[in-house]
Design a protein around this motif. Structure first.
Motif, mmCIF file in Angstrom:
data_model
loop_
_atom_site.group_PDB
_atom_site.id
_atom_site.type_symbol
_atom_site.label_atom_id
_atom_site.label_comp_id
_atom_site.label_asym_id
_atom_site.label_seq_id
_atom_site.Cartn_x
_atom_site.Cartn_y
_atom_site.Cartn_z
ATOM 1 N N ILE A 118 0.833 -1.209 0.000
ATOM 2 C CA ILE A 118 0.000 0.000 0.000
ATOM 3 C C ILE A 118 0.865 1.255 0.000
ATOM 4 O O ILE A 118 0.532 2.248 -0.669
ATOM 5 C CB ILE A 118 -0.959 -0.004 1.210
ATOM 6 N N ALA B 101 -5.097 2.517 0.114
ATOM 7 C CA ALA B 101 -5.404 1.101 0.352
ATOM 8 C C ALA B 101 -6.465 0.616 -0.630
ATOM 9 O O ALA B 101 -6.378 -0.508 -1.139
ATOM 10 C CB ALA B 101 -5.873 0.889 1.791
ATOM 11 N N ASP C 217 -6.986 -6.097 2.824
ATOM 12 C CA ASP C 217 -5.722 -5.445 3.158
ATOM 13 C C ASP C 217 -5.476 -5.518 4.650
ATOM 14 O O ASP C 217 -6.406 -5.621 5.446
ATOM 15 C CB ASP C 217 -5.672 -3.993 2.659
#
Length: 133
Positions: free
Chosen positions: A12, A47, A116
């Motif tokens: 990210i 993200a 994530d």
């Protein structure tokens, strides 16, 4: 029957740095209008873009091409079904590649999961051929 599997892990922080450096040019080159609209609404913008970037990489791997054979980033787009479940929509050469992989009398089902856990985003794609009818 399973036709292809792909996975990708994306940093990210790398996507955040790319967004800072190239901004709109990067976003317009890689992401569909729907992906941009969804990601720009998010507080964790980087993200969101990283999850979608990983999904595109995973899809390209599942297609067996990687990002070559003329397949473009924007020909693979993450969409959300009414339930919120992510899916993948293909156009252009990516859709043509998928069609070429299908046995006669079958339709494609693309299974996608994205997540994530900073600093990483993960995507996993399975392409399944299901009999029509």
């Amino acid at each position: 029957m399973i036709l292809g599997i792909g996975a990708d892990l994306c940093n990210i922080e790398r996507i955040a740095a790319t967004l800072d450096r190239f901004g709109a040019r990067f976003v317009a080159r890689v992401f569909t209008d729907a992906e941009r609209a969804r990601s720009e609404r998010r507080a964790a913008r980087a993200a969101s873009y990283a999850r979608r970037f990983a999904a595109k990489e995973a899809m390209a791997k599942a297609l067996g091409t990687g990002l070559r054979m003329g397949i473009a980033w924007r020909e693979m787009g993450v969409v959300n079904r009414p339930s919120g479940q992510p899916g993948m929509e293909l156009t252009g050469r990516a859709a043509a590649r998928l069609a070429a992989m299908l046995p006669p009398g079958h339709r494609a089902e693309i299974h996608l999961t994205i997540t994530d856990d900073p600093p990483f985003a993960l995507a996993f794609v399975v392409i399944e051929a299901r009999p029509e009818g």
